[in-house]
Write a protein that holds these residues in place. Structure first.
Motif, PDB file in Angstrom:
ATOM      1  N   HIS A 192      67.574  51.887  31.424  1.00 34.05           N
ATOM      2  CA  HIS A 192      68.240  52.457  32.601  1.00 34.05           C
ATOM      3  C   HIS A 192      68.403  53.973  32.464  1.00 34.05           C
ATOM      4  O   HIS A 192      69.521  54.507  32.593  1.00 34.05           O
ATOM      5  CB  HIS A 192      69.604  51.798  32.814  1.00 34.05           C
ATOM      6  CG  HIS A 192      69.519  50.377  33.273  1.00 34.05           C
ATOM      7  ND1 HIS A 192      69.191  50.018  34.562  1.00 34.05           N
ATOM      8  CD2 HIS A 192      69.670  49.201  32.601  1.00 34.05           C
ATOM      9  CE1 HIS A 192      69.167  48.696  34.670  1.00 34.05           C
ATOM     10  NE2 HIS A 192      69.454  48.177  33.490  1.00 34.05           N
ATOM     11  N   THR A 217      68.932  57.547  33.086  1.00 32.83           N
ATOM     12  CA  THR A 217      69.603  58.201  34.213  1.00 32.83           C
ATOM     13  C   THR A 217      70.255  59.484  33.704  1.00 32.83           C
ATOM     14  O   THR A 217      69.983  59.936  32.592  1.00 32.83           O
ATOM     15  CB  THR A 217      70.715  57.289  34.766  1.00 32.83           C
ATOM     16  OG1 THR A 217      71.594  56.941  33.675  1.00 32.83           O
ATOM     17  CG2 THR A 217      70.164  56.018  35.381  1.00 32.83           C
ATOM     18  N   ARG A 218      71.163  60.022  34.489  1.00 33.72           N
ATOM     19  CA  ARG A 218      71.940  61.173  34.014  1.00 33.72           C
ATOM     20  C   ARG A 218      72.827  60.792  32.836  1.00 33.72           C
ATOM     21  O   ARG A 218      73.135  61.630  31.989  1.00 33.72           O
ATOM     22  CB  ARG A 218      72.822  61.714  35.148  1.00 33.72           C
ATOM     23  CG  ARG A 218      72.045  62.369  36.283  1.00 33.72           C
ATOM     24  CD  ARG A 218      72.980  62.831  37.377  1.00 33.72           C
ATOM     25  NE  ARG A 218      72.252  63.396  38.507  1.00 33.72           N
ATOM     26  CZ  ARG A 218      72.812  63.779  39.640  1.00 33.72           C
ATOM     27  NH1 ARG A 218      74.125  63.642  39.790  1.00 33.72           N
ATOM     28  NH2 ARG A 218      72.084  64.275  40.604  1.00 33.72           N
ATOM     29  N   ASN A 238      70.287  60.098  29.298  1.00 37.31           N
ATOM     30  CA  ASN A 238      69.395  61.186  29.671  1.00 37.31           C
ATOM     31  C   ASN A 238      68.413  61.530  28.550  1.00 37.31           C
ATOM     32  O   ASN A 238      68.221  60.762  27.615  1.00 37.31           O
ATOM     33  CB  ASN A 238      70.221  62.416  30.071  1.00 37.31           C
ATOM     34  CG  ASN A 238      71.189  62.828  28.957  1.00 37.31           C
ATOM     35  OD1 ASN A 238      71.016  62.469  27.797  1.00 37.31           O
ATOM     36  ND2 ASN A 238      72.220  63.568  29.315  1.00 37.31           N
ATOM     37  N   ASP A 248      66.350  54.272  36.187  1.00 35.96           N
ATOM     38  CA  ASP A 248      67.076  54.207  37.444  1.00 35.96           C
ATOM     39  C   ASP A 248      66.925  55.574  38.099  1.00 35.96           C
ATOM     40  O   ASP A 248      67.620  56.523  37.740  1.00 35.96           O
ATOM     41  CB  ASP A 248      68.557  53.886  37.227  1.00 35.96           C
ATOM     42  CG  ASP A 248      68.837  52.402  37.281  1.00 35.96           C
ATOM     43  OD1 ASP A 248      68.620  51.824  38.364  1.00 35.96           O
ATOM     44  OD2 ASP A 248      69.237  51.819  36.256  1.00 35.96           O
ATOM     45  N   GLY A 249      66.009  55.674  39.039  1.00 35.19           N
ATOM     46  CA  GLY A 249      65.764  56.950  39.698  1.00 35.19           C
ATOM     47  C   GLY A 249      64.281  57.149  39.947  1.00 35.19           C
ATOM     48  O   GLY A 249      63.436  56.411  39.448  1.00 35.19           O
ATOM     49  N   ARG A 308      63.755  61.788  37.211  1.00 29.83           N
ATOM     50  CA  ARG A 308      63.953  61.295  35.857  1.00 29.83           C
ATOM     51  C   ARG A 308      62.832  61.671  34.901  1.00 29.83           C
ATOM     52  O   ARG A 308      62.835  61.255  33.750  1.00 29.83           O
ATOM     53  CB  ARG A 308      64.111  59.763  35.862  1.00 29.83           C
ATOM     54  CG  ARG A 308      65.295  59.244  36.650  1.00 29.83           C
ATOM     55  CD  ARG A 308      66.580  59.249  35.808  1.00 29.83           C
ATOM     56  NE  ARG A 308      67.159  60.562  35.608  1.00 29.83           N
ATOM     57  CZ  ARG A 308      67.967  61.157  36.462  1.00 29.83           C
ATOM     58  NH1 ARG A 308      68.290  60.584  37.594  1.00 29.83           N
ATOM     59  NH2 ARG A 308      68.457  62.356  36.182  1.00 29.83           N
ATOM     60  N   HIS A 358      64.805  46.720  38.354  1.00 35.90           N
ATOM     61  CA  HIS A 358      65.146  48.076  38.787  1.00 35.90           C
ATOM     62  C   HIS A 358      63.916  48.942  39.030  1.00 35.90           C
ATOM     63  O   HIS A 358      63.990  49.901  39.804  1.00 35.90           O
ATOM     64  CB  HIS A 358      66.090  48.744  37.780  1.00 35.90           C
ATOM     65  CG  HIS A 358      67.505  48.326  37.957  1.00 35.90           C
ATOM     66  ND1 HIS A 358      68.521  49.178  38.325  1.00 35.90           N
ATOM     67  CD2 HIS A 358      68.089  47.114  37.827  1.00 35.90           C
ATOM     68  CE1 HIS A 358      69.657  48.528  38.411  1.00 35.90           C
ATOM     69  NE2 HIS A 358      69.420  47.254  38.099  1.00 35.90           N
ATOM     70  N   TRP A 401      73.146  49.354  32.967  1.00 33.58           N
ATOM     71  CA  TRP A 401      73.233  49.957  34.288  1.00 33.58           C
ATOM     72  C   TRP A 401      74.487  50.833  34.369  1.00 33.58           C
ATOM     73  O   TRP A 401      75.598  50.352  34.104  1.00 33.58           O
ATOM     74  CB  TRP A 401      73.294  48.863  35.351  1.00 33.58           C
ATOM     75  CG  TRP A 401      73.419  49.377  36.748  1.00 33.58           C
ATOM     76  CD1 TRP A 401      72.594  50.258  37.382  1.00 33.58           C
ATOM     77  CD2 TRP A 401      74.435  49.032  37.684  1.00 33.58           C
ATOM     78  NE1 TRP A 401      73.034  50.490  38.656  1.00 33.58           N
ATOM     79  CE2 TRP A 401      74.169  49.750  38.874  1.00 33.58           C
ATOM     80  CE3 TRP A 401      75.547  48.178  37.641  1.00 33.58           C
ATOM     81  CZ2 TRP A 401      74.965  49.645  40.013  1.00 33.58           C
ATOM     82  CZ3 TRP A 401      76.335  48.077  38.768  1.00 33.58           C
ATOM     83  CH2 TRP A 401      76.050  48.805  39.943  1.00 33.58           C
TER      84      TRP A 401
END
Length: 279
Positions: free
Chosen positions: A61, A63-64, A67, A94-95, A100, A123, A257
């Motif tokens: 997952h 993401t920010r 990262n 996720d993105g 990403r 996802h 997530w």
């Protein structure tokens, strides 16, 4: 008056306990996980594959929250394990690719003698699945999409098969087809199947799969929440199960997530799986 003071003290203690549990839960959720050692025994494992090791990563997952810095440290730790094969069982991102791309870049440093292979999770189908599949392949992480590879040690063979996520067909994409994934595979070789969600384990077990590796559940996130996760996942939430002659390992996840970033009693894991023959 004394009773009222007692209630106030209890409220403060409860609040402090809640804050402490929340802090621990978040820390457990966002850390780079420790190594979890898992041994799985196969009846007809060729002696050439005795002690064979693979690393399962799942539910990254990225993401920010998880990262580039997190990814780089996770990869560094993964590479220190010196396994034979690395598999990623879905939900890598996720993105969008545009948002990403830098955070995913460290995954290009994953290497193993027998390769690094991925499958799609649910996802991926929320965010440009085809673009992600192509981009991960450029990073050296090809996707097993209703297909398999054969690993050889002399005359001995081991099959690694992969399915797209069960949600793919609802996103106008090819759904899982195990018969297609195993088409042309050697009949007597052990089969390890990568399937993001564990819910189809009983169905997969009927097609001569020896081991299924899954994720998706995040281990239930909090100990005692298993019942909430079990029903939609065929009763499988965390750990090793025996399923009609097949062994299923449901990984708690390398990350999770970000919409529910807490863990208590269901730790994330870098899962090093060692194959052994039956004693």
């Amino acid at each position: 008056m004394m009773k009222r003071k007692g209630y106030i003290v209890l409220r403060y203690l409860a609040a402090l306990l809640a804050m402490a549990l929340a802090a621990v839960g978040v820390q457990q959720a966002i850390r780079v996980p420790p190594v979890k050692e898992v041994t799985i025994r196969i009846d007809h494992l060729p002696r050439e594959f005795e002690g064979y090791q693979l690393l399962q990563l799942t539910d990254l997952h990225i993401t920010r929250l998880f990262n580039a810095a997190w990814s780089a440290e996770m990869v560094r730790r993964a590479m220190s394990l010196n396994v034979d094969l690395i598999v990623i069982t879905g939900d890598v991102i996720d993105g969008t690719v545009q948002n990403r791309i830098k955070d995913v870049e460290p995954l290009g440093n994953l290497r193993a003698p027998d390769g690094v292979y991925a499958i799609t999770g649910n996802h991926e189908y929320f965010f440009e699945q085809q673009r992600w599949t192509e981009h991960l392949a450029l990073l050296g992480l090809p996707t097993l999409h209703n297909s398999h590879i054969i690993i050889k040690r002399g005359a001995a063979e081991l099959v690694i098969a992969g399915l797209p996520d069960i949600s793919a067909s609802r996103r106008n994409a090819d759904g899982p087809d195990l018969a297609m994934a195993l088409k042309g595979a050697p009949k007597n070789a052990p089969v390890i199947l990568l399937d993001h969600q564990p819910r189809n384990a009983r169905q997969n077990a009927q097609q001569q799969v020896d081991i299924q590796l899954s994720g998706h559940t995040h281990g239930g996130l909090i100990a005692g929440f298993d019942r909430l996760f079990a029903k939609p996942n065929g009763g499988f939430v965390s750990g090793l199960y025996q399923v009609d002659g097949m062994q299923l390992y449901v990984n708690n996840g390398t990350a999770l997530w970000p919409g529910m970033a807490i863990r208590l009693g269901r730790p994330s894991e870098l899962t090093r799986i060692t194959l052994r023959g039956r004693e």
